[in-house]
Design a protein around this motif. Structure first.
Motif, PDB file in Angstrom:
ATOM      1  N   LEU A 116      50.989 -14.141  93.358  1.00 43.84           N
ATOM      2  CA  LEU A 116      50.069 -13.246  92.673  1.00 43.84           C
ATOM      3  C   LEU A 116      50.603 -11.824  92.685  1.00 43.84           C
ATOM      4  O   LEU A 116      51.320 -11.399  93.592  1.00 43.84           O
ATOM      5  CB  LEU A 116      48.696 -13.298  93.353  1.00 43.84           C
ATOM      6  N   THR A 117      50.212 -11.046  91.641  1.00 43.72           N
ATOM      7  CA  THR A 117      50.655  -9.644  91.574  1.00 43.72           C
ATOM      8  C   THR A 117      50.072  -8.831  92.719  1.00 43.72           C
ATOM      9  O   THR A 117      50.650  -7.832  93.138  1.00 43.72           O
ATOM     10  CB  THR A 117      50.222  -9.030  90.225  1.00 43.72           C
ATOM     11  N   SER A 118      48.912  -9.259  93.238  1.00 39.39           N
ATOM     12  CA  SER A 118      48.295  -8.501  94.324  1.00 39.39           C
ATOM     13  C   SER A 118      49.118  -8.560  95.605  1.00 39.39           C
ATOM     14  O   SER A 118      48.905  -7.772  96.521  1.00 39.39           O
ATOM     15  CB  SER A 118      46.896  -9.048  94.598  1.00 39.39           C
ATOM     16  N   TRP A 119      50.067  -9.486  95.678  1.00 38.30           N
ATOM     17  CA  TRP A 119      50.854  -9.602  96.900  1.00 38.30           C
ATOM     18  C   TRP A 119      51.775  -8.395  97.104  1.00 38.30           C
ATOM     19  O   TRP A 119      52.292  -8.191  98.193  1.00 38.30           O
ATOM     20  CB  TRP A 119      51.679 -10.885  96.872  1.00 38.30           C
ATOM     21  N   GLU A 176      51.223  -5.941  99.933  1.00 37.02           N
ATOM     22  CA  GLU A 176      51.595  -6.380 101.280  1.00 37.02           C
ATOM     23  C   GLU A 176      50.502  -7.166 101.971  1.00 37.02           C
ATOM     24  O   GLU A 176      50.578  -7.435 103.155  1.00 37.02           O
ATOM     25  CB  GLU A 176      52.010  -5.194 102.161  1.00 37.02           C
ATOM     26  N   VAL A 177      49.450  -7.588 101.282  1.00 32.01           N
ATOM     27  CA  VAL A 177      48.401  -8.431 101.854  1.00 32.01           C
ATOM     28  C   VAL A 177      48.404  -9.770 101.119  1.00 32.01           C
ATOM     29  O   VAL A 177      48.267  -9.794  99.887  1.00 32.01           O
ATOM     30  CB  VAL A 177      47.019  -7.768 101.749  1.00 32.01           C
ATOM     31  N   ARG A 214      57.507  -7.096 101.472  1.00 33.53           N
ATOM     32  CA  ARG A 214      57.994  -6.052 102.378  1.00 33.53           C
ATOM     33  C   ARG A 214      57.487  -6.311 103.794  1.00 33.53           C
ATOM     34  O   ARG A 214      56.253  -6.411 103.979  1.00 33.53           O
ATOM     35  CB  ARG A 214      57.522  -4.666 101.905  1.00 33.53           C
ATOM     36  N   PRO A 215      58.350  -6.428 104.759  1.00 35.50           N
ATOM     37  CA  PRO A 215      59.805  -6.521 104.586  1.00 35.50           C
ATOM     38  C   PRO A 215      60.174  -7.880 103.997  1.00 35.50           C
ATOM     39  O   PRO A 215      59.394  -8.823 104.093  1.00 35.50           O
ATOM     40  CB  PRO A 215      60.327  -6.390 106.016  1.00 35.50           C
ATOM     41  N   GLU A 216      61.323  -7.969 103.402  1.00 31.42           N
ATOM     42  CA  GLU A 216      61.721  -9.224 102.775  1.00 31.42           C
ATOM     43  C   GLU A 216      61.880 -10.303 103.848  1.00 31.42           C
ATOM     44  O   GLU A 216      62.714 -10.194 104.725  1.00 31.42           O
ATOM     45  CB  GLU A 216      63.039  -9.046 102.007  1.00 31.42           C
ATOM     46  N   ILE A 245      46.517 -15.258 106.705  1.00 35.36           N
ATOM     47  CA  ILE A 245      46.407 -13.904 106.168  1.00 35.36           C
ATOM     48  C   ILE A 245      47.550 -13.071 106.718  1.00 35.36           C
ATOM     49  O   ILE A 245      47.734 -12.988 107.932  1.00 35.36           O
ATOM     50  CB  ILE A 245      45.062 -13.249 106.529  1.00 35.36           C
ATOM     51  N   SER A 246      48.316 -12.481 105.794  1.00 34.39           N
ATOM     52  CA  SER A 246      49.444 -11.639 106.183  1.00 34.39           C
ATOM     53  C   SER A 246      49.181 -10.198 105.766  1.00 34.39           C
ATOM     54  O   SER A 246      48.858  -9.922 104.602  1.00 34.39           O
ATOM     55  CB  SER A 246      50.736 -12.149 105.524  1.00 34.39           C
TER      56      SER A 246
END
Length: 1168
Positions: free
Chosen positions: A327-330, A333-334, A357-359, A398-399
């Motif tokens: 998803l674009t919302s990623w 960073e969440v 981020r970070p990859e 959840i990240s």
């Protein structure tokens, strides 16, 4: 109901634009229908037809269920051309509204093409829906008389894996509860309203019942047992005694509505789902609820089935995957991902995605049944929950910018966190096999139907809108208590504690009798006996007493000692009860298959009568395999004779009575004997009646049950024509079959066994002189298991064959060669269906018949009576002689194999050993004051006195040589072990010298000097067991000490003064152990111990048999450890003993004075 037939055929039939494995044809029958059959045909006028397909059914058009044949085979055979109709009748009707046909394979030169017809009938039912907070309570009217049975039947469907389905209460505060727990149905019994316990589990049945498909349940209560049926599985349990006169008064559905204080089995967990056709006996309870009948109370129940839509996806094999776009919302960073999954596998990759981020890459996977989270360039987190139990588990991940959390089963699960720092590592992942549903990305549900239509993401080898998980352990194919575990595509049986072996714990690891153990070379001891092999009777530890000619099974009970009975005016009779360790069925089988059984009964009496007169029985003997069977005769007499052994032999103390004790003398008498009639065995109890009079005294003893012989083990038939065979009823081994037998032949080929079906068959044959083949077909094509032997099998010796077939594999073992196995296909037919007669020793076509003997043929633990059938069959003879060729090697130490009609025995007369296989050493411990004198006489002297002693008495030694062997254990040095002389003053002496070495002295002619041979083996007076073997032929002598062989071709000539030294040594006697003493064919020590009454044996002192000759260290008499030759020499050796004599380890001076010493006196003429 009216029947329907739906025909699906457009312009020549159905054919999709693309012919691949993702096509399907779906039929909407517009209402739930009872479907009984389907028929397929190719597309008209074309080369398009299906050769294999799957069938799916559904009530809603979602949540499909695959129909399987025999619970394992999913594929249906299709057509071989475009015109022929192939119809398949479902083994059980399926009730559904929708049918979906999925092509698996089709004509390779054409396309997918189909004409389809569906057969069935309209279906109506009464349905109720419970939302988890509602329930129905039925108060049943009191019936004037108790019914013999009560039956509750219903169907249910649910997505919840736990909940109370039924709760039935009756009088006396007893209740039965049927609850769903983790997808299994459990039946509990509760009692005592004040009890806080959760009840007693009676039975557990079914699995994966939370799949939102209809499941049929039936509970039947009989006076003696309860029957529980779930779908096709059924279990029977004994009714608790408290429920034997119990009736249902109140029935709660969907919850435990109790009027008492009983604690519910599942607190606060009501059933959430649909119910259909709820019947109590002939009452339709849902219909009563719809009509607002006064017997029904409750609420919030609707009379339709709410069908929640939940689309699942099945990952069927290692090639399965589902790929979705991030998803674009990623980019913020969440990342939030959630899903539910269920699987049996212990390992598999659930999902993986990249973090911007970070990859880094996130991997969520199962390893060792634990959920693990791995982040490249980060750390690793582990949740210690067992998640391969087939249940649905919910995972939320959840990240965030600085941490990542994972939660499993929010209500009762666990949470773990890991920080995104440090260094990561790679992991060799397994692919996931299982089901997933409710997949969400950032709280947005993934539309799996769009995935199926190729409108979203990408996938391969998935089954959409279905959870295809199968519980391969319910019902379990593991027998005899084997523990079942499974993966996605297979199951495994742990047989380690069951006493059985094989892929399904079917075949017993133990023998069926002591006779079988004996013929494997086993000696006396405790052994597990499994009397019915793979049958239901459990193995038991039983003592086997192996004698030279029999193998006795000795079955103890709780009181085999002599029991005194004292008079008691208050007590009119004395009862004794005897309990045996084996269960009833095992005792009955042992007695039935044994050739002979007996049990000793002894009654000692003083003014205590047994049977008194034929008209009055004061003692009854309660015995037999049928409980309560009463006998009124005593051991040694005939059944129903009302006699004792003396009455049968007409030698009782009082001729007016039939038992010694019935004479009623005021002195001790005895009635003893053996019970040998199998119908009266074993003795269960004794009732003694004449014990209340003053002065009455009695004592009784009931010995253990003893049986010998195994009719099954020796049951044999000899086939002397290739066209001959024996036939038996059809072998019934649909899911499990084990076949074992022994054979011997000189032929290079022949069929041992064959049974045919319409297509299925099973056959075992000798295909060549060194190969046995086990072949079968259960509908998947012929399967062959072959064992090759490096030695010929047509050597006229007995060879054993054991074949087994189960749902996992077919195996074959010949003798002790490694077993050969062939695995069954994971998806295939499993039932072996046979319908012809079972042919033994040949085939129905009378070709490839077997020539030779077949013995002890057992199928699934049941022995076929070959001998009885052979008596009436031309070309086949009962029995098969000649066992020494196969078992003769079991007779050791010069024991001779003797043929018997059934079995063999070892004749130990020419051996220094005894026992079943001439394997037990005959030994005795000696002090210097003990002796054995033994006289060897030529055969003509023995016959002249009219007596014929045992064969070990006379000698057949050659005058120019002898063979001597013995074992000894001593701490004495020096010591004389053996001495023998002749009338001509020739002698042989074997001794341990003062240097602890072995020394052999010969005087081969009275005019020659003594010749000495020193072996060089020392340290023999060390208290350990040593074995010496001497062989002489003329002047060549060989001596073996333990395992070291020394050969002599000449002697060292020494002075005759050694005679005096030898006399001094003999006067000291021998202290230690001697065993297995043999002089040519003579066994002097054995004769002295076992035949001491013969006129050739003189035993002085307390000589008793000992186990000191065993190889393990044993205590020896150590009062004298060493001796000095300076002691009083006594009289010369040759004058101290009789002429033509021998001395072994004895004191010659003491012998001449009738003191205790060990001496063996031999009479031998001719040159030594």
């Amino acid at each position: 109901f009216s029947c329907v037939s739906v025909l699906c055929a457009g312009a020549g039939g159905w054919s999709p634009l693309v012919s691949d494995s993702y096509q399907w044809l779906e039929v909407d029958l517009e209402r739930r229908t009872q479907i009984t059959a389907v028929a397929t045909q190719g597309r008209y006028g074309s080369s398009d037809w299906l050769t294999a397909y799957l069938l799916m059914f559904s009530d809603t058009g979602h949540n499909w269920r695959q129909h399987r044949q025999e619970d394992s085979l999913g594929a249906f055979p299709g057509n071989s051309n475009a015109d022929t109709v192939v119809q398949y009748k479902l083994d059980q009707p399926v009730i559904a509204r929708y049918l979906r046909l999925i092509p698996l394979d089709w004509n390779p030169t054409g396309r997918i093409g189909l004409r389809l017809e569906i057969y069935g009938c309209r279906y109506t039912s009464d349905v109720a829906n419970s939302d988890g907070s509602s329930s129905l309570v039925f108060r049943l009217s009191i019936r004037p008389s108790r019914t013999a049975t009560e039956t509750i039947a219903l169907k249910f469907k649910t997505m919840k894996n736990s909940g109370t389905l039924l709760h039935a209460e009756g009088q006396r505060d007893h209740s039965l509860s049927l609850v769903l727990e983790k997808g299994r149905l459990l039946l509990y019994h509760q009692q005592d309203v004040s009890s806080s316990s959760g009840g007693r589990l009676l039975v557990s049945l079914g699995s994966l019942l939370d799949d939102q498909h209809w499941h049929h349940v039936k509970l039947e209560r009989h006076s003696a047992h309860l029957n529980l049926t779930v779908d096709r599985a059924a279990r029977q349990v004994h009714t608790p005694a408290e429920l034997s006169h119990w009736e249902i008064r109140q029935l709660s559905v969907g919850a435990a509505q109790s009027h008492g204080l009983q604690k519910p089995i599942l607190s606060n967990r009501n059933f959430h789902g649909c119910l259909e056709n709820l019947l109590y006996n002939d009452l339709n309870l849902i219909n009563l609820a719809e009509q607002n009948n006064h017997q029904v109370t409750g609420g919030n129940v609707t009379f339709s089935c709410a069908e929640p839509v939940s689309v699942a996806v099945t990952f069927t094999d290692p090639r399965s995957f589902l790929q979705l776009s991030g998803l674009t919302s990623w980019s913020s960073e969440v990342v939030a991902v959630a899903l539910q999954f269920r699987t049996w596998n212990r390992a598999g990759l659930l999902l993986t995605f990249d973090l911007p981020r970070p990859e880094s890459t996130v991997r969520l996977y199962l390893s060792e049944a634990r959920l693990r989270l791995q982040i490249d360039r980060a750390g690793r987190a582990t949740l210690e929950l067992r998640l391969n139990d087939g249940q649905w588990h919910a995972v939320e991940l959840i990240s965030g910018p600085d941490c990542l959390s994972i939660t499993v089963d929010k209500d009762e699960g666990a949470t773990a966190h890991t920080s995104q720092s440090g260094r990561g590592c790679t992991n060799p992942f397994h692919t996931f096999q299982g089901c997933m549903r409710l997949l969400t990305l950032d709280d947005r549900t993934v539309d799996l139907m769009k995935v199926q239509q190729r409108l979203l993401g990408n996938y391969s080898h998935l089954q959409m809108d279905i959870c295809g998980i199968i519980d391969r352990c319910s019902p379990s194919h593991c027998e005899h208590g084997g523990r079942c575990s499974q993966s996605w595509s297979n199951f495994h049986c742990n047989c380690s504690t069951s006493g059985y072996r094989g892929a399904t714990c079917h075949s017993s690891t133990y023998e069926q009798s002591c006779e079988a153990y004996k013929h494997k070379g086993n000696t006396s001891g405790h052994y597990y006996i499994d009397v019915d092999g793979s049958g239901p009777i459990r193995p038991r530890l039983i003592y086997c007493n192996m004698t030279e000619d029999r193998a006795w099974m000795v079955i103890q009970h709780n009181n085999t000692e002599v029991t005194r009975v004292h008079p008691s005016p208050e007590q009119h009779q004395h009862s004794a009860h005897f309990h045996y360790a084996p269960e009833e069925a095992q005792l009955a089988a042992i007695i039935s298959q044994s050739e002979h059984c007996e049990q000793e009964l002894s009654y000692r009496c003083r003014k205590s009568r047994l049977l008194n007169t034929p008209g009055e029985a004061l003692l009854t003997e309660k015995s037999g395999r049928h409980s309560g069977q009463v006998q009124t005769y005593w051991a040694g007499a005939e059944p129903a004779s009302r006699q004792c052994a003396c009455g049968l032999q007409d030698n009782c103390l009082d001729p007016n009575h039939y038992c010694n004790c019935d004479a009623d003398y005021d002195q001790w008498a005895n009635d003893s004997g053996l019970l040998t009639h199998k119908e009266s065995l074993p003795v269960r109890s004794l009732v003694l009646g004449d014990i209340q009079r003053p002065g009455s005294e009695a004592a009784y003893r009931v010995g253990p049950l003893r049986c010998h012989g195994d009719k099954n083990f020796w049951n044999a038939a000899f086939f002397d024509k290739e066209t001959s065979y024996l036939h038996f009823p059809t072998f019934n081994g649909e899911l499990n079959a084990d076949i074992s037998f022994l054979f011997k032949t000189t032929s290079s080929s022949g069929v041992f066994l064959e049974n045919l079906g319409i297509k299925d068959f099973i056959r075992i044959e000798l295909s060549s002189s060194s190969a046995v083949v086990f072949s079968l077909d259960v509908g998947n094509g012929p399967l062959e298991v072959r064992v090759e032997s490096s030695v010929p099998l047509n050597d006229s010796r007995w060879h054993s064959v054991r074949a087994e077939r189960n749902v996992k594999e077919a195996s074959l073992r010949v003798d002790q060669l490694p077993a050969a196995t062939q695995e069954a296909p994971a998806e295939g037919h499993v039932h072996l269906r046979l319908n012809s007669q079972l042919f033994i020793g040949g085939t129905a076509s009378r070709q490839k018949g077997f020539l030779g003997c077949i013995r002890s043929l057992q199928l699934n633990g049941v022995t076929l009576d070959l001998e009885e059938r052979a008596k009436i069959t031309p070309g086949v003879r009962p029995g098969c002689p000649g066992h020494c060729g196969s078992y003769g090697a079991l007779c050791r130490n010069q024991g001779r194999c003797v043929e018997r009609t059934s079995a063999f025995s070892c004749d130990c007369a020419q051996s220094a050993y005894t026992g079943a296989f001439c394997h037990e050493e005959v030994a005795a411990s000696f002090k210097s004051t003990m002796s054995v004198a033994y006289i060897l006489r030529p055969p003509h002297e023995l016959s002249s006195n009219g007596s014929v002693p045992p064969p070990s008495v006379h000698s057949d030694t050659s005058p120019r040589g002898e063979n001597v062997s013995l074992s000894f254990r001593t701490l004495q040095s020096p010591a004389l072990l053996l001495y023998a002389d002749s009338l001509d003053r020739e002698y042989l002496a074997l001794l341990i010298n003062r240097h602890d070495g072995l020394e052999l002295r010969y005087k081969l002619h009275s005019s020659r000097d003594v010749e000495v041979l020193a072996s060089g083996v020392t340290s023999l007076a060390d208290g350990r067991l040593h074995t010496v073997t001497i062989g002489r032929r003329a002047d060549a002598v060989s001596v073996q000490v333990n395992a070291e062989l020394i050969c002599y071709n000449q002697f060292i000539i020494v002075s005759n003064k050694l005679d005096t030294e030898l006399a001094e040594l003999a006067s000291l006697g021998f202290t230690g152990c001697l065993s297995a003493v043999r002089f040519d064919s003579v066994s002097p020590l054995k004769a002295a111990l076992l035949h001491p009454d013969g006129d050739v044996v003189v035993v002085t002192g307390p000589l008793v048999q000992s186990s000191c000759g065993s190889s393990s260290p044993a205590k020896t008499h150590t009062a004298e450890t060493t001796h000095s030759l300076s002691a009083d020499p006594g009289q010369p050796l040759v004058n101290a003993i009789r002429s033509d004599s021998a001395l072994i380890g004895g004191n010659a001076k003491h012998l001449s004075r009738n003191r205790n010493s060990l001496s063996i006196v031999a009479s031998k003429r001719g040159e030594m």
